[in-house]
Scaffold this active site. Structure first.
Site, short mmCIF file in Angstrom:
data_model
loop_
_atom_site.label_atom_id
_atom_site.label_comp_id
_atom_site.label_asym_id
_atom_site.label_seq_id
_atom_site.Cartn_x
_atom_site.Cartn_y
_atom_site.Cartn_z
CB SER A 241 -0.86 0.05 1.26
OG SER A 241 -1.95 -0.76 1.07
N GLY A 242 0.31 2.28 -0.63
CA GLY A 242 1.00 3.57 -0.68
C GLY A 242 2.01 3.63 -1.80
N1 ARG Z 1 -4.12 -2.50 1.90
C1 ARG Z 1 -2.91 -3.16 1.59
C2 ARG Z 1 -1.77 -2.55 2.39
O1 ARG Z 1 -2.05 -1.87 3.35
C3 ARG Z 1 -2.64 -3.23 0.13
C4 ARG Z 1 -3.56 -4.16 -0.48
C5 ARG Z 1 -3.49 -4.28 -1.91
N2 ARG Z 1 -4.23 -5.46 -2.15
C6 ARG Z 1 -4.40 -6.00 -3.33
N3 ARG Z 1 -5.03 -7.11 -3.40
N4 ARG Z 1 -3.98 -5.43 -4.38
O2 ARG Z 1 -0.61 -2.80 2.18
#
Ligand code: ARG
Length: 319
Positions: A241-242
């Protein structure tokens, strides 16, 4: 609900402050237009190849990739999220990464890193001066999942450290344009994070397809973008993420940051690709926040006077 006239005056006030705060050459310095999106250590012509389903990146392959880390007693710094360097002192990331660590003192940004635990001589660690969360980030729907970290140090660019370009508006995407995701996140839904930066090529999936009933069934808002494969297998995951979703535009010979890794149902599942926040939607938010929070911004006295007068006018209209 604020009367429309006042919000107009307020926007004017912000505009005055922005225009005054940054001299014309300062404005173009804020988000670089030319010095961005190139990978000095990678030959785009020979590699122009075409996470979960990814592979190890080369050292220096993604020079804008940042690791955002939180300090925990007894554990030291832990990687929490990815981010992208967009100028000398700003990292773009996802708002949901900040969780309970609102105080910038918890954080550091590591730039020019390949292996999470073995830093190179060119790796730079910077403390964080300010965290700017999008004020309307919605924890339920994940709309406006975007945030900026202003760094305490001004980062010098070199072959291992470069900023990525931001689109001025929606860019014309064709099947010829390759897009990639990168990060130190899990390589399986129930796996563990990777020490070496992973990269994978993904396809941009249309909003309509992504919102269809057996896919995300309407949960994908206009400020989001789906990327991956219908059959799954290649995706971002927890810890990514990010980080960037970026595409290479051969006519511009540059990489543009198209999305910020936000969420997904599981990782790598068929019909549930990764969801990314569209950076083009937030270009003006990014610009204004970057300028507003820059300590180096110099505001001239006439501008402060105009700003104050506009403020008073707003007050008078409200009363
Ligand atoms: N929310 C996740 C994080 O905090 C990223 C998830 C991305 N997930 C995906 N299936 N593309 O790192």
């Amino acid at each position: 609900m604020r009367p429309r006239c006042c919000s107009d005056v307020a926007s004017f006030a912000v505009l005055v402050l922005l225009l005054c705060g940054a001299p014309p050459e300062g404005l173009s310095n804020v988000i670089p237009k030319d010095e961005c999106g190139t990978r000095p250590l990678v030959d785009e012509i020979t590699t122009g190849t075409r996470i979960v389903g990814g592979h190890d990146a080369q050292v220096g392959a993604w020079p804008w990739q940042v690791s955002l880390q939180v300090y925990r007693f007894g554990l030291g710094y832990n990687h929490i999220c990815g981010g992208s360097l967009i100028n000398h002192n700003t990292v773009l990331t996802a708002a949901h990464c900040i969780r309970r660590w609102m105080d910038p003192q918890f954080w550091r940004a590591v730039i020019g890193m390949h292996h999470l635990f073995k830093h190179h001589s060119h790796t730079i660690k910077s403390r964080v001066r300010t965290i700017i969360l999008h004020a309307e980030f919605n924890r339920m729907t994940f709309q406006k999942d975007i945030a900026l970290f202003k760094l305490l140090s001004s980062i010098k660019f070199n072959t291992f450290i470069q900023p990525i370009c931001l689109p001025d508006g929606p860019l014309l995407m064709t099947t010829e344009i390759p897009c990639y995701i990168t990060g130190w996140g899990n390589t399986k839904e129930k796996g563990s994070p990777r020490a070496i930066l992973q990269e994978a090529q993904v396809n941009i999936i249309s909003q309509d397809k992504c919102n269809s009933l057996d896919w995300y069934a309407g949960a994908i808002y206009e400020d989001m973008l789906c990327a991956g494969f219908e059959g799954g297998g290649v995706d971002s995951c927890q810890g990514d993420s990010g980080g960037p979703l970026m595409c290479y535009f051969p006519d511009k010979t540059k990489y543009y940051l198209i999305g910020v890794t936000s969420f997904g149902l599981g990782c790598g599942k068929p019909k549930f690709p990764g969801i990314y926040i569209r950076t083009a939607t937030y270009r003006s938010w990014i610009n204004s926040q970057t300028i507003l929070h820059d300590k180096t911004t110099t505001v001239s006295i006439p501008c402060v006077l105009i700003f104050l007068s506009v403020g008073w006018a707003t007050l008078l209209i409200v009363l």
